[in-house]
Design an enzyme around this catalytic site. Structure first.
Site, PDB file in Angstrom:
ATOM      1  N   SER A 173      14.417  84.316  12.146  1.00 43.37           N
ATOM      2  CA  SER A 173      15.624  84.879  12.743  1.00 43.37           C
ATOM      3  C   SER A 173      16.779  84.852  11.745  1.00 43.37           C
ATOM      4  O   SER A 173      17.827  85.437  12.000  1.00 43.37           O
ATOM      5  CB  SER A 173      15.992  84.098  14.005  1.00 43.37           C
ATOM      6  OG  SER A 173      16.105  82.726  13.706  1.00 43.37           O
TER       7      SER A 173
ATOM      8  N   CYS B  98      12.751  52.116   4.274  1.00 47.67           N
ATOM      9  CA  CYS B  98      12.430  50.824   3.638  1.00 47.67           C
ATOM     10  C   CYS B  98      11.990  50.991   2.184  1.00 47.67           C
ATOM     11  O   CYS B  98      11.860  50.009   1.463  1.00 47.67           O
ATOM     12  CB  CYS B  98      11.346  50.086   4.423  1.00 47.67           C
ATOM     13  SG  CYS B  98       9.706  50.844   4.307  1.00 47.67           S
TER      14      CYS B  98
ATOM     15  N   HIS C  51      11.285  72.699   5.280  1.00 46.69           N
ATOM     16  CA  HIS C  51      11.702  71.773   6.346  1.00 46.69           C
ATOM     17  C   HIS C  51      10.694  70.663   6.602  1.00 46.69           C
ATOM     18  O   HIS C  51      10.705  70.045   7.659  1.00 46.69           O
ATOM     19  CB  HIS C  51      11.972  72.555   7.646  1.00 46.69           C
ATOM     20  CG  HIS C  51      13.193  73.425   7.578  1.00 46.69           C
ATOM     21  ND1 HIS C  51      13.412  74.496   8.410  1.00 46.69           N
ATOM     22  CD2 HIS C  51      14.280  73.369   6.767  1.00 46.69           C
ATOM     23  CE1 HIS C  51      14.573  75.068   8.111  1.00 46.69           C
ATOM     24  NE2 HIS C  51      15.112  74.410   7.116  1.00 46.69           N
TER      25      HIS C  51
ATOM     26  N   CYS D 173       9.609  56.709   6.826  1.00 45.65           N
ATOM     27  CA  CYS D 173      10.175  55.494   7.432  1.00 45.65           C
ATOM     28  C   CYS D 173      11.584  55.765   7.929  1.00 45.65           C
ATOM     29  O   CYS D 173      12.434  56.216   7.175  1.00 45.65           O
ATOM     30  CB  CYS D 173      10.202  54.357   6.405  1.00 45.65           C
ATOM     31  SG  CYS D 173      10.953  52.859   7.081  1.00 45.65           S
TER      32      CYS D 173
HETATM   33  N1  LIG Z   1       5.740  77.121  13.533  1.00 38.42           N
HETATM   34  C1  LIG Z   1       6.681  76.242  13.163  1.00 38.42           C
HETATM   35  O1  LIG Z   1       6.451  75.428  12.276  1.00 38.42           O
HETATM   36  C2  LIG Z   1       8.027  76.299  13.842  1.00 38.42           C
HETATM   37  C3  LIG Z   1       8.116  76.702  15.176  1.00 38.42           C
HETATM   38  C4  LIG Z   1       9.380  76.759  15.771  1.00 38.42           C
HETATM   39  C5  LIG Z   1      10.517  76.434  15.030  1.00 38.42           C
HETATM   40  N2  LIG Z   1      10.422  76.033  13.740  1.00 38.42           N
HETATM   41  C6  LIG Z   1      11.703  75.699  13.058  1.00 38.42           C
HETATM   42  O2  LIG Z   1      12.685  76.682  13.481  1.00 38.42           O
HETATM   43  C7  LIG Z   1      13.712  76.838  12.503  1.00 38.42           C
HETATM   44  C8  LIG Z   1      14.121  78.262  12.082  1.00 38.42           C
HETATM   45  O3  LIG Z   1      13.787  79.130  12.851  1.00 38.42           O
HETATM   46  P1  LIG Z   1      12.871  80.356  12.411  1.00 38.42           P
HETATM   47  O4  LIG Z   1      13.739  81.443  11.860  1.00 38.42           O
HETATM   48  O5  LIG Z   1      11.721  79.888  11.637  1.00 38.42           O
HETATM   49  O6  LIG Z   1      12.357  80.734  13.845  1.00 38.42           O
HETATM   50  P2  LIG Z   1      13.116  81.329  15.078  1.00 38.42           P
HETATM   51  O7  LIG Z   1      12.390  80.864  16.290  1.00 38.42           O
HETATM   52  O8  LIG Z   1      14.580  81.174  14.995  1.00 38.42           O
HETATM   53  O9  LIG Z   1      12.856  82.894  14.856  1.00 38.42           O
HETATM   54  C9  LIG Z   1      11.581  83.457  14.927  1.00 38.42           C
HETATM   55  C10 LIG Z   1      11.685  84.910  14.496  1.00 38.42           C
HETATM   56  O10 LIG Z   1      10.360  85.437  14.493  1.00 38.42           O
HETATM   57  C11 LIG Z   1      10.389  86.730  15.035  1.00 38.42           C
HETATM   58  N3  LIG Z   1       9.039  86.989  15.531  1.00 38.42           N
HETATM   59  C12 LIG Z   1       8.497  86.741  16.746  1.00 38.42           C
HETATM   60  N4  LIG Z   1       7.188  87.105  16.771  1.00 38.42           N
HETATM   61  C13 LIG Z   1       6.904  87.574  15.530  1.00 38.42           C
HETATM   62  C14 LIG Z   1       5.716  88.072  14.910  1.00 38.42           C
HETATM   63  N5  LIG Z   1       4.552  88.163  15.581  1.00 38.42           N
HETATM   64  N6  LIG Z   1       5.792  88.467  13.608  1.00 38.42           N
HETATM   65  C15 LIG Z   1       6.962  88.394  12.916  1.00 38.42           C
HETATM   66  N7  LIG Z   1       8.109  87.913  13.451  1.00 38.42           N
HETATM   67  C16 LIG Z   1       8.074  87.523  14.736  1.00 38.42           C
HETATM   68  C17 LIG Z   1      11.480  86.735  16.078  1.00 38.42           C
HETATM   69  O11 LIG Z   1      11.985  88.059  16.286  1.00 38.42           O
HETATM   70  C18 LIG Z   1      12.519  85.811  15.408  1.00 38.42           C
HETATM   71  O12 LIG Z   1      13.419  86.567  14.625  1.00 38.42           O
HETATM   72  C19 LIG Z   1      13.172  76.193  11.319  1.00 38.42           C
HETATM   73  O13 LIG Z   1      13.945  75.071  11.098  1.00 38.42           O
HETATM   74  C20 LIG Z   1      11.739  75.798  11.599  1.00 38.42           C
HETATM   75  O14 LIG Z   1      11.472  74.574  10.972  1.00 38.42           O
HETATM   76  C21 LIG Z   1       9.200  75.946  13.138  1.00 38.42           C
HETATM   77 ZN   LIG Z   2       9.450  51.277   6.610  1.00 38.49          ZN
END
Ligand SMILES: NC(=O)c1ccc[n+]([C@@H]2O[C@H](COP(=O)([O-])OP(=O)(O)OC[C@H]3O[C@@H](n4cnc5c(N)ncnc54)[C@H](O)[C@@H]3O)[C@@H](O)[C@H]2O)c1
Ligand SMILES: [Zn+2]
Length: 251
Positions: A195, A133, A121, A129
């Protein structure tokens, strides 16, 4: 609950593995203090991520969307990789063919020294941009926090720069998809901290299993992604991966 048999079972599979692919989500960064989208602390000013992480939201109010990214960049800048990132970085040096596909945009896997990271992602530390561009490069790294003006300008055309992340409704870069697809031909596929609701990332583990991989899921919520798993280790990634690493070292 995570059982000693579960940990030992995964360690046995890993000991025999050549090709290891790991899929990570926001849960892997939770112990570093980066809020997950759907967990506590994930909301900013009462907006749901689906209301901000879209091209429509950005064209309507680029400053608001950038303020949200600045808030996240500021938070992540103060965070450090945790034990889960460290163990995965060690695996990236150990296994002959290791790939980590992450949905995380925080850059913590890279900061832990992980090799061969596919950023499904994108990254909050990259910009692109908004106008498209075609300036060179199309994406660039900039870790300025905060920016002197919002939106920051594109160096190519002077128009708006956008965060270098994939928003809801946007396609994954075809070359990234192809790379991730190749990594699904593996012996062990570990899915940690996601998740498994955001597609197409959520479909990767099932595909790896169809191709013969042993799929293990690590998540405190034992139901997340369980339908595609051979093994579910219900626990936090930073604890479970530490235990798996200890089991690998002890044998
Ligand atoms: N850190 C980041 O870069 C970040 C943060 C938030 C969301 N996102 C974005 O969210 C979208 C997808 O969601 P996702 O599935 O990555 O996140 P999500 O928030 O949907 O799910 C997080 C999952 O992590 C689990 N969890 C919580 N604490 C944990 C731990 N200590 N160890 C293991 N698992 C644990 C939860 O039960 C849940 O199932 C993506 O598009 C992503 O780009 C990224
Ligand atoms: Zn540009």
């Amino acid at each position: 609950m995570t059982t000693p048999e579960g940990i030992a079972g995964l360690a046995t599979r890993l000991r025999r593995a050549q090709r290891v692919t790991v899929l990570t989500g926001a849960g892997v960064s939770a112990a570093s203090g980066v809020p997950t989208f759907r967990g506590p602390g994930g909301l900013w000013k009462d907006f749901r991520p689906e209301e901000l992480a879209t091209a429509a939201a950005f064209s309507r109010d680029p400053r608001l969307v950038w303020e949200w990214y600045e808030w996240r960049r500021q938070r992540v800048a103060q965070c450090a990789p945790n034990r889960a990132h460290e163990v995965l970085a060690a695996w990236s040096r150990r296994y002959p063919r290791f790939t980590l596909v992450t949905q995380n945009v925080d850059g913590l896997h890279e900061r832990a020294g992980t090799r061969n990271v596919i950023r499904f992602h994108g990254s909050i530390w990259e910009l692109g941009c908004w106008q498209g561009c075609g300036g060179s490069p199309a994406r660039w790294t900039d870790d300025t926090v905060p920016f002197p003006e919002l939106p920051p300008p594109c160096p190519g055309c002077g128009g708006w720069a956008r965060p270098g992340v994939v928003w809801f409704g946007e396609p994954i870069d075809p070359s990234v998809l192809a790379e991730a697809d190749r990594a699904l031909d593996c012996d062990v596929c570990l899915v940690a901290g996601t998740s498994s609701v955001v597609y197409p990332a959520a479909g990767l583990a099932g595909e790896a299993r169809r191709r013969g991989a042993y799929v293990a899921v690590v998540n405190p919520d034992a139901s997340a992604g369980a339908e595609d798993a051979d093994l579910v280790l219900a626990g936090n990634a930073e604890d479970v991966l530490d235990e798996v690493e200890a089991a690998l070292a002890g044998a």
